[in-house]
Design a protein around this motif. Structure first.
Motif, mmCIF file in Angstrom:
data_model
loop_
_atom_site.group_PDB
_atom_site.id
_atom_site.type_symbol
_atom_site.label_atom_id
_atom_site.label_comp_id
_atom_site.label_asym_id
_atom_site.label_seq_id
_atom_site.Cartn_x
_atom_site.Cartn_y
_atom_site.Cartn_z
ATOM 1 N N GLN A 172 0.830 -1.211 0.000
ATOM 2 C CA GLN A 172 0.000 0.000 0.000
ATOM 3 C C GLN A 172 0.864 1.261 0.000
ATOM 4 O O GLN A 172 0.544 2.250 -0.663
ATOM 5 C CB GLN A 172 -0.925 -0.010 1.225
ATOM 6 C CG GLN A 172 -2.022 1.030 1.147
ATOM 7 C CD GLN A 172 -3.034 0.894 2.270
ATOM 8 O OE1 GLN A 172 -2.884 0.060 3.168
ATOM 9 N NE2 GLN A 172 -4.059 1.710 2.245
ATOM 10 N N VAL A 173 1.980 1.217 0.742
ATOM 11 C CA VAL A 173 2.908 2.354 0.788
ATOM 12 C C VAL A 173 3.385 2.704 -0.615
ATOM 13 O O VAL A 173 3.289 3.857 -1.063
ATOM 14 C CB VAL A 173 4.126 2.044 1.699
ATOM 15 C CG1 VAL A 173 5.259 3.044 1.468
ATOM 16 C CG2 VAL A 173 3.704 2.067 3.161
ATOM 17 N N ASN A 207 0.605 3.851 -3.125
ATOM 18 C CA ASN A 207 0.245 5.262 -2.933
ATOM 19 C C ASN A 207 1.287 6.194 -3.543
ATOM 20 O O ASN A 207 0.944 7.170 -4.229
ATOM 21 C CB ASN A 207 0.100 5.572 -1.434
ATOM 22 C CG ASN A 207 -1.175 5.000 -0.840
ATOM 23 O OD1 ASN A 207 -2.143 4.759 -1.541
ATOM 24 N ND2 ASN A 207 -1.173 4.780 0.463
ATOM 25 N N LEU A 208 2.566 5.903 -3.296
ATOM 26 C CA LEU A 208 3.638 6.775 -3.799
ATOM 27 C C LEU A 208 3.700 6.750 -5.329
ATOM 28 O O LEU A 208 3.870 7.790 -5.969
ATOM 29 C CB LEU A 208 4.985 6.354 -3.206
ATOM 30 C CG LEU A 208 5.156 6.596 -1.698
ATOM 31 C CD1 LEU A 208 6.513 6.090 -1.235
ATOM 32 C CD2 LEU A 208 4.996 8.070 -1.340
ATOM 33 N N THR A 212 0.169 6.162 4.354
ATOM 34 C CA THR A 212 1.546 5.800 4.048
ATOM 35 C C THR A 212 2.457 6.125 5.221
ATOM 36 O O THR A 212 3.266 5.293 5.651
ATOM 37 C CB THR A 212 2.025 6.545 2.785
ATOM 38 O OG1 THR A 212 1.256 6.096 1.668
ATOM 39 C CG2 THR A 212 3.501 6.297 2.507
#
Length: 243
Positions: A128-129, A132-133, A198
């Motif tokens: 997920q981190v 998102n980035l 995040t």
């Protein structure tokens, strides 16, 4: 350090508030979703009201996603920690986004030099981190550009940099990018929860995230995570100290 502490305190208080709001919103949302699905079960596909019911159902799912994002700000991790290959996580996320990046004329530059990439973590949260980035980087380059992902080892840490050649972040916005619901995207294009979540996940993994950006000159995020062996040693020392 003072800035990091202020962000952490803000996240903690907002997380508690968000959890309360999310629980309150979830009850009527579940009702709307359930009743809509019941109506759809007996709906005639040719009835002009059926597409409207489908739209209501779709929007309740979207709202539920936002509410779950709110809960993630305050809810402690339920999954077990394990040794996760950070390179593997990044590769999996990039393969998921391959078509989106290509159709948006975003070219990828990889510079993965870290030899040790095993961290102690939860795979889906680390995914997920980076999701998102990477999505933020794509959105910052509507006319295309370069997305660069690099990794290296520094001491007992793995360092990952995610950079883009997009629109960048204005100076006055830099201090607020991790605030829940803060977004510079048009209405309907972003919830302002991506970077908040995040930040929370990186903290949960005993890592750090910093940003370097200027309007019109792109953005670079630098993430640092302790290697699994180092994280385990820290955990043992902490337990011994508490004992």
């Amino acid at each position: 350090l003072e800035e990091q502490l202020q962000i952490s305190e803000r996240m903690a208080s907002l997380g508690l508030l968000a959890a309360g709001v999310a629980h309150e919103v979830n009850t009527p949302l579940t009702g709307i979703s359930s009743f809509t699905q019941m109506l759809l079960e007996n709906a005639d596909p040719s009835d002009p009201r059926t597409p409207l019911l489908e739209k209501i159902e779709k929007q309740t799912f979207r709202a539920a996603k936002i509410v779950n994002g709110l809960l993630n700000l305050a809810r402690p991790a339920q999954s077990d920690l394990g040794s996760i290959d950070l390179h593997g996580v990044i590769t999996d996320v990039l393969s998921l986004l391959e078509h989106q990046l290509r159709s948006g004329s975003v070219q990828l530059r990889r510079d993965m030099h870290a030899e040790s990439t095993l961290v102690l973590g939860i795979e889906h949260k680390l995914q997920q981190v980076f999701l998102n980035l990477f999505l933020n980087a794509r959105d910052a380059m509507p006319k295309g550009g370069w997305l660069s992902v690099s990794s290296r080892n520094e001491g007992d840490e793995v360092v990952v940099e995610v950079a883009d050649t997009g629109s960048g972040i204005q100076v006055e916005h830099l201090g607020r990018i991790y605030d829940p619901f803060f977004t510079t995207k048009p209405i309907g294009k972003g919830t302002g929860l991506g970077l908040s979540i995040t930040y929370g996940i990186v903290q949960e993994h005993e890592g750090t995230i910093t940003v370097d950006s200027a309007a019109g000159q792109g953005t670079r995020f630098v993430l640092r995570f302790p290697l699994a062996q180092a994280a385990l040693l820290r955990g043992r020392h902490s337990q011994q100290h508490q004992a």
